[in-house]
Design a protein around this motif. Structure first.
Motif, PDB file in Angstrom:
ATOM      1  N   PRO A  31       0.796  -1.236   0.000  1.00  0.00           N
ATOM      2  CA  PRO A  31       0.000   0.000   0.000  1.00  0.00           C
ATOM      3  C   PRO A  31       0.827   1.284   0.000  1.00  0.00           C
ATOM      4  O   PRO A  31       0.279   2.362  -0.247  1.00  0.00           O
ATOM      5  CB  PRO A  31      -0.824  -0.121   1.290  1.00  0.00           C
ATOM      6  N   ILE A  32       2.130   1.202   0.261  1.00  0.00           N
ATOM      7  CA  ILE A  32       2.944   2.425   0.308  1.00  0.00           C
ATOM      8  C   ILE A  32       3.957   2.477  -0.835  1.00  0.00           C
ATOM      9  O   ILE A  32       4.825   3.344  -0.840  1.00  0.00           O
ATOM     10  CB  ILE A  32       3.686   2.547   1.656  1.00  0.00           C
ATOM     11  N   VAL A  33       3.820   1.579  -1.798  1.00  0.00           N
ATOM     12  CA  VAL A  33       4.840   1.478  -2.838  1.00  0.00           C
ATOM     13  C   VAL A  33       4.898   2.724  -3.719  1.00  0.00           C
ATOM     14  O   VAL A  33       5.977   3.105  -4.207  1.00  0.00           O
ATOM     15  CB  VAL A  33       4.632   0.201  -3.685  1.00  0.00           C
ATOM     16  N   GLU A  34       3.760   3.386  -3.930  1.00  0.00           N
ATOM     17  CA  GLU A  34       3.770   4.579  -4.774  1.00  0.00           C
ATOM     18  C   GLU A  34       4.564   5.727  -4.140  1.00  0.00           C
ATOM     19  O   GLU A  34       5.149   6.556  -4.841  1.00  0.00           O
ATOM     20  CB  GLU A  34       2.334   5.039  -5.073  1.00  0.00           C
ATOM     21  N   ALA A  35       4.599   5.761  -2.822  1.00  0.00           N
ATOM     22  CA  ALA A  35       5.341   6.815  -2.124  1.00  0.00           C
ATOM     23  C   ALA A  35       6.823   6.482  -1.982  1.00  0.00           C
ATOM     24  O   ALA A  35       7.607   7.306  -1.514  1.00  0.00           O
ATOM     25  CB  ALA A  35       4.733   7.049  -0.740  1.00  0.00           C
ATOM     26  N   TYR A  36       7.198   5.289  -2.402  1.00  0.00           N
ATOM     27  CA  TYR A  36       8.567   4.811  -2.205  1.00  0.00           C
ATOM     28  C   TYR A  36       9.596   5.707  -2.879  1.00  0.00           C
ATOM     29  O   TYR A  36      10.685   5.942  -2.353  1.00  0.00           O
ATOM     30  CB  TYR A  36       8.674   3.377  -2.740  1.00  0.00           C
ATOM     31  N   ASP A  37       9.270   6.237  -4.049  1.00  0.00           N
ATOM     32  CA  ASP A  37      10.209   7.059  -4.806  1.00  0.00           C
ATOM     33  C   ASP A  37      10.709   8.246  -3.990  1.00  0.00           C
ATOM     34  O   ASP A  37      11.878   8.626  -4.065  1.00  0.00           O
ATOM     35  CB  ASP A  37       9.555   7.547  -6.104  1.00  0.00           C
ATOM     36  N   VAL A  38       9.843   8.812  -3.163  1.00  0.00           N
ATOM     37  CA  VAL A  38      10.207   9.956  -2.326  1.00  0.00           C
ATOM     38  C   VAL A  38      10.617   9.500  -0.931  1.00  0.00           C
ATOM     39  O   VAL A  38      11.683   9.861  -0.417  1.00  0.00           O
ATOM     40  CB  VAL A  38       9.034  10.955  -2.228  1.00  0.00           C
ATOM     41  N   ASP A  39       9.796   8.669  -0.303  1.00  0.00           N
ATOM     42  CA  ASP A  39       9.985   8.321   1.096  1.00  0.00           C
ATOM     43  C   ASP A  39      11.257   7.519   1.356  1.00  0.00           C
ATOM     44  O   ASP A  39      11.810   7.565   2.463  1.00  0.00           O
ATOM     45  CB  ASP A  39       8.782   7.534   1.613  1.00  0.00           C
ATOM     46  N   ARG A  40      11.749   6.776   0.376  1.00  0.00           N
ATOM     47  CA  ARG A  40      12.946   5.959   0.579  1.00  0.00           C
ATOM     48  C   ARG A  40      14.182   6.821   0.863  1.00  0.00           C
ATOM     49  O   ARG A  40      15.190   6.324   1.349  1.00  0.00           O
ATOM     50  CB  ARG A  40      13.221   5.098  -0.654  1.00  0.00           C
ATOM     51  N   ASN A  41      14.100   8.114   0.542  1.00  0.00           N
ATOM     52  CA  ASN A  41      15.230   9.012   0.765  1.00  0.00           C
ATOM     53  C   ASN A  41      15.139   9.787   2.073  1.00  0.00           C
ATOM     54  O   ASN A  41      16.017  10.603   2.369  1.00  0.00           O
ATOM     55  CB  ASN A  41      15.330  10.014  -0.395  1.00  0.00           C
ATOM     56  N   LEU A  42      14.113   9.543   2.869  1.00  0.00           N
ATOM     57  CA  LEU A  42      13.890  10.308   4.090  1.00  0.00           C
ATOM     58  C   LEU A  42      14.195   9.448   5.314  1.00  0.00           C
ATOM     59  O   LEU A  42      13.360   8.639   5.743  1.00  0.00           O
ATOM     60  CB  LEU A  42      12.443  10.807   4.149  1.00  0.00           C
ATOM     61  N   PRO A  43      15.385   9.578   5.878  1.00  0.00           N
ATOM     62  CA  PRO A  43      15.781   8.709   6.996  1.00  0.00           C
ATOM     63  C   PRO A  43      14.841   8.760   8.192  1.00  0.00           C
ATOM     64  O   PRO A  43      14.657   7.756   8.878  1.00  0.00           O
ATOM     65  CB  PRO A  43      17.168   9.247   7.363  1.00  0.00           C
ATOM     66  N   SER A  44      14.242   9.909   8.448  1.00  0.00           N
ATOM     67  CA  SER A  44      13.429  10.047   9.651  1.00  0.00           C
ATOM     68  C   SER A  44      12.123   9.264   9.601  1.00  0.00           C
ATOM     69  O   SER A  44      11.512   9.010  10.645  1.00  0.00           O
ATOM     70  CB  SER A  44      13.132  11.532   9.915  1.00  0.00           C
ATOM     71  N   ILE A  45      11.683   8.867   8.404  1.00  0.00           N
ATOM     72  CA  ILE A  45      10.446   8.100   8.336  1.00  0.00           C
ATOM     73  C   ILE A  45      10.678   6.674   7.856  1.00  0.00           C
ATOM     74  O   ILE A  45       9.752   5.866   7.820  1.00  0.00           O
ATOM     75  CB  ILE A  45       9.397   8.778   7.427  1.00  0.00           C
ATOM     76  N   GLU A  46      11.925   6.347   7.486  1.00  0.00           N
ATOM     77  CA  GLU A  46      12.263   4.994   7.044  1.00  0.00           C
ATOM     78  C   GLU A  46      11.243   4.458   6.032  1.00  0.00           C
ATOM     79  O   GLU A  46      10.577   3.443   6.257  1.00  0.00           O
ATOM     80  CB  GLU A  46      12.370   4.030   8.233  1.00  0.00           C
ATOM     81  N   GLY A  47      11.148   5.116   4.910  1.00  0.00           N
ATOM     82  CA  GLY A  47      10.177   4.705   3.897  1.00  0.00           C
ATOM     83  C   GLY A  47      10.660   3.595   3.000  1.00  0.00           C
ATOM     84  O   GLY A  47      10.296   3.534   1.832  1.00  0.00           O
ATOM     85  N   THR A  48      11.482   2.708   3.560  1.00  0.00           N
ATOM     86  CA  THR A  48      11.977   1.573   2.786  1.00  0.00           C
ATOM     87  C   THR A  48      11.282   0.297   3.232  1.00  0.00           C
ATOM     88  O   THR A  48      10.554   0.279   4.222  1.00  0.00           O
ATOM     89  CB  THR A  48      13.500   1.430   2.946  1.00  0.00           C
ATOM     90  N   SER A  49      11.543  -0.786   2.521  1.00  0.00           N
ATOM     91  CA  SER A  49      10.809  -2.033   2.772  1.00  0.00           C
ATOM     92  C   SER A  49      11.391  -2.853   3.915  1.00  0.00           C
ATOM     93  O   SER A  49      10.709  -3.714   4.468  1.00  0.00           O
ATOM     94  CB  SER A  49      10.820  -2.890   1.512  1.00  0.00           C
ATOM     95  N   ARG A  50      12.668  -2.635   4.254  1.00  0.00           N
ATOM     96  CA  ARG A  50      13.391  -3.457   5.241  1.00  0.00           C
ATOM     97  C   ARG A  50      13.360  -4.936   4.862  1.00  0.00           C
ATOM     98  O   ARG A  50      13.395  -5.824   5.717  1.00  0.00           O
ATOM     99  CB  ARG A  50      12.840  -3.223   6.645  1.00  0.00           C
TER     100      ARG A  50
END
Length: 453
Positions: free
Chosen positions: A211-230
């Motif tokens: 459900p968050i894959v569309e935001a991945y392009d931006v969020d993956r670069n923001l360390p404070s929110i950890e928008g990666t998949s782990r």
């Protein structure tokens, strides 16, 4: 009783979408075997963080096999010798395994010869099949992705076999606890508590990504929110297949960026397939002339970098997160690596080895290609003269809360001052001053690059 087969397990510790297991189960009784071989990899044997993960994932995988009426046999030693002896002991007619691309893995596969039946299952497509127009392996990722994407989507994942036939007699197994994979004196793994190794958690993480894959392009670069998949350690240990991850985000919007990151793993294995010593050798020989720093001052700087005491908050936060948790945010990995290589002018191999020991997801292809990409020494990499500015990167990607979490000395520094408290005039006494100025480090790196050219 049908002749049993050995299922040789390495970084493919799953029941779901496991083609070697499926083939072995179809042929008859299966004896799953994991061999802890510290000799064949030499200096590339698993680091401490990987060993912690290995203990827990083997424990979980053994339980999964037991639920299917099977069991996991553990042996330690040279993999080829252990498998050969086990074939004689059990009367096994064949060894089934998933293909791997580390140089030591390929050497062992070759030594087993026609006794080994290899299957493809840890990549989106067989690495050898993604070729350039001249029939070679790609050295430029953008071209690789274009070719791979034309072969996508991958096939649907295979379900877990209903049954795993057991042999009439099980061989003896070593005890996992006797392998001493977990740290004790001291136990530096207390910060690893947020990780849950094993297939079950891998599948949960893949589902949560959808459900968050569309935001991945931006969020993956923001360390404070950890928008990666782990998902990286789960993929490294083969607890989930890449095609399972690919299909997990079907129908959830534009997943191109996420899938390109997933495909990077395939690309790096293609690089080490053609250049097996890539973990030790510059992809561009001209950089063999690069005058890396050495001596007491460089050693002290390396230690400060390892311990997160450089005076650059985003760098120190990343290095402390790495030590505490066995993982580091992707954007911060690039910043910390660039700082070591460019600002400190310390050989990328020093950083590569530190990451190898500290990362739970340390992968030979990924680790070596990523370090050479940042260093500018690789076949597909940044120009050496491209130097990431850690202070502006920190502000650009809103890393304030990330810094406050991992550098407690700066927890009370408010606003943008947290990115560079020294320049802002509010550096706490407990936090170190910068070990090198940004301009000084940049100019020194540029001069070293000129020397190499």
């Amino acid at each position: 009783m049908t002749t049993p087969s050995l299922l040789w397990l390495r970084q493919d510790l799953r029941l779901h979408d496991q083609p070697a297991l499926i083939a072995a189960a179809h042929a008859g009784p299966v004896i799953p075997i994991y061999v802890l071989d510290d000799d064949a990899p030499g200096k590339w044997k698993m680091g401490g963080a990987q060993r912690w993960w290995l203990h827990h994932t083997l424990d979980a995988f053994g339980t999964s096999l037991a639920d299917k009426g099977s069991r996991l046999i553990l042996r330690r030693g040279d993999a080829v010798e252990v498998l050969t002896a086990l074939m004689e002991e059990t009367g096994a007619g064949q060894v089934h395994a998933i293909r791997h691309y580390e140089p030591w893995s390929r050497k062992a596969e070759a030594a087993l010869g026609d006794r080994l039946c290899l299957h493809d299952g840890n990549h989106l497509a067989r690495v050898e099949d993604v070729k350039t127009g001249s029939g070679g392996q790609f050295k430029v990722y953008s071209s690789f992705w274009k070719a791979l994407n034309q072969m996508m989507p991958p096939g649907e994942p295979e379900p877990v076999p209903r049954t795993i036939p057991a042999p009439s007699k099980w061989p003896k197994s070593e005890k996992l606890a006797d392998w001493d994979l977990l740290p004790t004196k001291p136990d530096w793994s207390t910060g690893f508590k947020d990780w849950t190794p094993g297939q079950a958690q891998a599948l949960k993480n893949a589902k949560a990504m959808a459900p968050i894959v569309e935001a991945y392009d931006v969020d993956r670069n923001l360390p404070s929110i950890e928008g990666t998949s782990r998902l990286s350690p789960h993929l490294h240990f083969g607890e989930i297949s890449p095609r399972t991850v690919w299909h997990a985000v079907d129908g959830h919007g534009d997943a191109t960026t996420f899938r390109k990151e997933l495909a990077w793993r395939d690309f790096t294995d293609g690089v080490v397939l053609t250049m097996p010593d890539y973990g030790d050798t510059n992809g561009r020989p001209k950089f063999d002339k690069l005058p890396w720093r050495s001596g007491k001052a460089a050693d002290a700087d390396l230690k400060a970098w390892q311990e997160g005491r450089t005076g650059y908050p985003i760098v120190d936060a990343g290095m402390r997160q790495l030590w505490a948790t066995g993982w580091m945010h992707n954007r911060v990995r690039m910043i910390t690596a660039s700082f070591l290589v460019k600002h400190l002018l310390i050989d990328w191999r020093e950083g590569e080895r530190w990451f190898w020991d500290c990362l739970v997801d340390a992968n030979y292809g990924n680790n070596s290609v990523n370090w050479q990409w940042v260093a500018g020494t690789g076949v597909d990499s940044n120009m050496f003269g491209r130097i990431m500015a850690p202070l502006s990167q920190s502000e650009k990607f809103d890393a304030g809360d990330y810094i406050r979490e991992w550098v407690p000395e700066l927890a009370k520094v408010t606003g943008d001052a947290v990115h560079d408290p020294e320049e802002s005039g509010c550096r706490p006494k407990a936090y170190p001053a910068k070990i090198v100025g940004h301009r000084e480090g940049r100019e020194r790196a540029i001069e070293a690059g000129r020397h190499a050219r």
